[in-house]
Design a protein around this motif. Structure first.
Motif, PDB file in Angstrom:
ATOM      1  N   LEU A 126      -5.314 -14.899  33.350  1.00  0.00           N
ATOM      2  CA  LEU A 126      -4.672 -15.835  34.260  1.00  0.00           C
ATOM      3  C   LEU A 126      -4.033 -16.943  33.441  1.00  0.00           C
ATOM      4  O   LEU A 126      -4.648 -17.476  32.510  1.00  0.00           O
ATOM      5  N   THR A 127      -2.808 -17.304  33.806  1.00  0.00           N
ATOM      6  CA  THR A 127      -2.113 -18.394  33.129  1.00  0.00           C
ATOM      7  C   THR A 127      -1.510 -19.329  34.162  1.00  0.00           C
ATOM      8  O   THR A 127      -1.134 -18.909  35.266  1.00  0.00           O
TER       9      THR A 127
ATOM     10  N   ARG B 129      -5.059 -24.031  31.284  1.00  0.00           N
ATOM     11  CA  ARG B 129      -3.815 -23.310  31.019  1.00  0.00           C
ATOM     12  C   ARG B 129      -3.959 -21.794  31.063  1.00  0.00           C
ATOM     13  O   ARG B 129      -3.139 -21.111  31.667  1.00  0.00           O
ATOM     14  N   ARG B 130      -5.004 -21.257  30.413  1.00  0.00           N
ATOM     15  CA  ARG B 130      -5.054 -19.804  30.283  1.00  0.00           C
ATOM     16  C   ARG B 130      -6.477 -19.341  30.003  1.00  0.00           C
ATOM     17  O   ARG B 130      -7.226 -20.007  29.289  1.00  0.00           O
TER      18      ARG B 130
ATOM     19  N   PRO C 157     -21.453 -20.733  31.243  1.00  0.00           N
ATOM     20  CA  PRO C 157     -20.223 -21.296  31.816  1.00  0.00           C
ATOM     21  C   PRO C 157     -18.978 -20.672  31.197  1.00  0.00           C
ATOM     22  O   PRO C 157     -19.010 -20.141  30.079  1.00  0.00           O
ATOM     23  N   LEU C 158     -17.892 -20.732  31.933  1.00  0.00           N
ATOM     24  CA  LEU C 158     -16.631 -20.158  31.484  1.00  0.00           C
ATOM     25  C   LEU C 158     -16.274 -20.676  30.092  1.00  0.00           C
ATOM     26  O   LEU C 158     -16.193 -21.874  29.867  1.00  0.00           O
TER      27      LEU C 158
ATOM     28  N   VAL D  40     -15.001 -13.138  28.168  1.00  0.00           N
ATOM     29  CA  VAL D  40     -13.950 -14.112  27.891  1.00  0.00           C
ATOM     30  C   VAL D  40     -13.658 -14.090  26.389  1.00  0.00           C
ATOM     31  O   VAL D  40     -14.548 -14.341  25.577  1.00  0.00           O
ATOM     32  N   THR D  41     -12.427 -13.776  26.037  1.00  0.00           N
ATOM     33  CA  THR D  41     -12.051 -13.719  24.623  1.00  0.00           C
ATOM     34  C   THR D  41     -11.112 -14.850  24.212  1.00  0.00           C
ATOM     35  O   THR D  41     -11.037 -15.179  23.026  1.00  0.00           O
ATOM     36  N   GLU D  42     -10.394 -15.432  25.152  1.00  0.00           N
ATOM     37  CA  GLU D  42      -9.504 -16.555  24.862  1.00  0.00           C
ATOM     38  C   GLU D  42      -9.552 -17.514  26.043  1.00  0.00           C
ATOM     39  O   GLU D  42      -9.560 -17.075  27.196  1.00  0.00           O
ATOM     40  N   TYR D  43      -9.567 -18.808  25.736  1.00  0.00           N
ATOM     41  CA  TYR D  43      -9.650 -19.795  26.812  1.00  0.00           C
ATOM     42  C   TYR D  43      -8.996 -21.098  26.375  1.00  0.00           C
ATOM     43  O   TYR D  43      -9.403 -21.710  25.385  1.00  0.00           O
TER      44      TYR D  43
END
Length: 309
Positions: free
Chosen positions: A86-87, A70-71, A47-48, A63-66
């Motif tokens: 995406l933000t 929000r972002r 999952p994300l 995915v490095t930041e989540y």
């Protein structure tokens, strides 16, 4: 090496929390915003969340930041360098802005491919993603993206090719219909969200020219006898794949001569027909935003990684 930076943004008349919740469903089975099945879906190995790896089509990233709602930032997988993210930003009461930024380094053929092929596809996909958000939060899209002839050509050229596989054990109708076949083959493509699970919708694989003689569950069997051949074709649809399988037996000298002449062309024709119908059904399918807007509210659940115990 040159650096490419590409930005897209759109204002929405909807709270940031509502739009952020849509982005939290990226890559989920009910992803409401990524422009699939018209383009290859976003998919990850989990999952994300930070650490998830995957991508869409040939584009690979992790995915490095989540920050839920929000972002989310994706880093391209080496040898590619850079990121896209995406933000969602609040822009007053009941309004928000969604922004997508891509930054990458070009090398080699990238200097030619980016302006001629990659950027047109990327630009369209981002605007289609925004269109899907609009369809969900506003109940429709006022000015949806229209594909240019060049974009349609690029979509066709980049469409995936069927994979060669063994005739699946689940193709029981095919296996039972031709005893001791002289030839068998099977070709498979991935199912995408929005595609029909009814195998009857896929008979255009053979241009609807052959009669359906049996059906059981997700398998449909067609009589493709010709020139004295005993031949059957099976279309098998499950949650993950659509598989076109063929079994042939040549019982006479004339049939063997005929099959010897067409056998070399058969794999090419079977793959071409399956790919053509797969793409046609994907382009005709409802968009992700339309599917999400039409889904009953009670059937839409939060992504599993956001559900607390």
């Amino acid at each position: 090496m040159g650096v490419v930076r590409n930005e897209h943004e759109r204002l929405f008349e909807a709270p940031a929390e509502e739009v952020g919740a849509l982005l939290d469903r990226l890559s989920a089975e009910d992803d409401p915003v990524f422009p699939a099945p018209q383009w290859a879906p976003m998919a990850f190995d989990r999952p994300l969340g930070v650490g998830a790896t995957g991508g869409h089509g040939p584009v690979r990233y992790a995915v490095t930041e989540y920050e839920p709602g929000r972002r989310v930032r994706f880093a391209f997988t080496p040898p590619d360098e850079g990121f896209h993210e995406l933000t969602v930003e609040p822009r007053g009461e009941g309004r928000c802005r969604v922004r997508h930024v891509l930054e990458t380094r070009q090398r080699g053929l990238d200097f030619l491919l980016w302006p001629t092929a990659v950027r047109p596809v990327h630009d369209s996909m981002m605007e289609e993603l925004f269109d899907n958000i609009e369809r969900v939060v506003a109940g429709g899209c006022a000015r949806p993206v229209r594909w240019s002839p060049r974009l349609r050509l690029l979509n066709r050229l980049w469409w995936p090719r069927p994979r060669t596989v063994e005739v699946p054990p689940e193709a029981r109708l095919l296996r039972d219909s031709v005893e001791r076949p002289d030839y068998q083959d099977a070709y498979r493509m991935d199912m995408r969200a929005g595609l029909p699970r009814d195998p009857g919708a896929w008979t255009g694989v053979l241009r609807d020219a052959f009669p359906v003689i049996a059906r059981e569950g997700g398998e449909l069997l067609m009589d493709v006898n010709t020139a004295g051949l005993t031949a059957r074709a099976s279309i098998l649809v499950d949650e993950r794949h659509v598989t076109l399988s063929t079994a042939v037996r040549a019982d006479t000298t004339c049939a063997r001569l005929y099959w010897g002449a067409v056998r070399r062309a058969h794999p090419f024709m079977a793959r071409m027909m399956l790919r053509r119908v797969h793409r046609g059904l994907c382009l005709a399918a409802p968009t992700a935003g339309d599917r999400a807007a039409a889904a009953p509210r009670s059937s839409v659940s939060a992504p599993s990684h956001l559900v607390s115990g």
